[in-house]
Design a protein around this motif. Structure first.
Motif, short mmCIF file in Angstrom:
data_model
loop_
_atom_site.label_atom_id
_atom_site.label_comp_id
_atom_site.label_asym_id
_atom_site.label_seq_id
_atom_site.Cartn_x
_atom_site.Cartn_y
_atom_site.Cartn_z
N LYS A 148 0.80 -1.23 0.00
CA LYS A 148 0.00 0.00 0.00
C LYS A 148 0.83 1.28 0.00
CE LYS A 148 -4.20 1.94 2.00
NZ LYS A 148 -5.29 1.75 3.00
N PRO A 149 1.92 1.39 0.79
CA PRO A 149 2.67 2.65 0.79
C PRO A 149 3.28 2.99 -0.57
CG PRO A 149 3.27 1.30 2.67
CD PRO A 149 2.46 0.42 1.77
N HIS A 150 3.42 1.97 -1.44
CA HIS A 150 4.12 2.18 -2.71
C HIS A 150 3.19 2.20 -3.91
CE1 HIS A 150 7.25 -0.06 -0.15
NE2 HIS A 150 7.47 1.24 -0.05
N GLN A 151 1.88 2.14 -3.69
CA GLN A 151 0.94 2.18 -4.80
C GLN A 151 0.73 3.61 -5.27
OE1 GLN A 151 -2.64 0.28 -3.39
NE2 GLN A 151 -1.63 -1.68 -3.01
N GLU A 152 0.66 3.77 -6.58
CA GLU A 152 0.40 5.09 -7.17
C GLU A 152 -0.94 5.04 -7.88
OE1 GLU A 152 0.13 8.46 -7.62
OE2 GLU A 152 2.32 8.32 -7.32
N LEU A 195 10.25 2.44 -10.16
CA LEU A 195 9.02 3.02 -10.69
C LEU A 195 8.51 2.11 -11.79
CD1 LEU A 195 10.24 6.72 -11.13
CD2 LEU A 195 9.00 5.78 -9.18
N ALA A 196 7.21 1.89 -11.85
CA ALA A 196 6.65 1.05 -12.92
C ALA A 196 5.17 1.35 -13.08
CB ALA A 196 6.85 -0.43 -12.61
N GLN A 254 -2.26 0.48 -13.36
CA GLN A 254 -1.71 0.32 -12.01
C GLN A 254 -0.30 0.92 -11.98
OE1 GLN A 254 -1.83 -3.99 -11.90
NE2 GLN A 254 -3.61 -3.96 -10.55
N GLY A 255 0.06 1.49 -10.86
CA GLY A 255 1.39 2.05 -10.74
C GLY A 255 2.05 1.71 -9.43
N ALA A 256 3.37 1.54 -9.49
CA ALA A 256 4.17 1.32 -8.29
C ALA A 256 5.24 2.42 -8.24
CB ALA A 256 4.83 -0.05 -8.31
N ARG A 257 5.37 3.01 -7.07
CA ARG A 257 6.34 4.08 -6.85
C ARG A 257 7.04 3.78 -5.53
NH1 ARG A 257 5.61 9.69 -5.11
NH2 ARG A 257 7.01 11.06 -6.26
N LYS A 258 7.96 2.85 -5.59
CA LYS A 258 8.63 2.37 -4.37
C LYS A 258 9.88 3.22 -4.14
CE LYS A 258 10.13 -1.91 -2.11
NZ LYS A 258 11.50 -1.50 -1.73
#
Length: 209
Positions: free
Chosen positions: A5-9, A106-107, A170-174
């Motif tokens: 959850k903290p890394h979801q964009e 990032l993806a 969907q996006g990931a921003r870790k």
């Protein structure tokens, strides 16, 4: 795409920005020809459709376009910058050594059902728009019209176009958001000082946390 959850964009504008910054996406399908993936440049029209529309072209010899023509869902992966994160970047490890390495990245994953394009005039429009996009900034930009018309016609016969309206994204921003502020700063400083340009890119994104 799994992401904690903290890394979801979820911000579509941020997702579009990441897609536009990706020069080479990965098209993934699963159809009659099995699981296929093709690396290809894409044109992202963010204002076309609710979530945007992606244009690209494939070699006609690539069987993936035949799977796209069967109207099954396809996935476009837009990989961004990534970097290894060492526990040594965390100042907090001096007080609490219970830390392990991880990876920041990032993806964006965009899904949709594609339309396959065969008309020469539509193919030419896709090729022209992609070319103009990537020739931006060149001192003497090459134009599609610079090539002989008969040569272009023969080359267009060797490709098929793809138009993919995005149905979900969907996006990931870790970027170490799950760490305390001093550790985020430590990671950012370490990646900024790295000789690797991808590390530097990720550090730049971390400045906006």
């Amino acid at each position: 795409m799994y992401s904690s959850k903290p890394h979801q964009e979820h911000d579509v504008a941020q997702l579009h920005a990441a897609m536009l910054a990706t020069r080479l996406a990965i098209l993934i399908t699963h159809g009659a020809h099995g699981l296929l993936a093709t690396h290809l440049p894409v044109l992202v029209e963010t204002a076309e459709g609710e979530l945007g529309t992606v244009y690209a072209h494939l070699a006609r010899a690539n069987p993936q376009w035949q799977d796209l023509a069967q109207a099954s869902e396809a996935l476009l992966v837009f990989p961004g910058a990534d970097a290894y994160v060492s526990p040594g970047f965390y100042p907090s490890k001096q007080a609490n050594p219970k830390v392990v390495p991880t990876w920041n990245y990032l993806a964006v994953h965009a899904y949709g059902t594609a339309e396959v394009i065969h008309k020469p005039e539509s193919l030419l429009a896709i090729v022209r728009r992609l070319t103009d996009l990537h020739e931006q900034g060149a001192s003497m930009p090459w134009r599609v019209s610079d090539a002989p018309a008969d040569y272009l016609a023969s080359m267009l016969k060797a490709i098929v176009g793809v138009r993919l309206p995005i149905s979900r994204v969907q996006g990931a921003r870790k970027l170490s958001q799950n760490r305390p502020p001093q550790d985020i700063a430590g990671v950012r400083e370490a990646l900024s000082a790295s000789p690797d340009p991808l590390d530097n890119q990720l550090a730049a994104h971390m400045r906006h946390l």
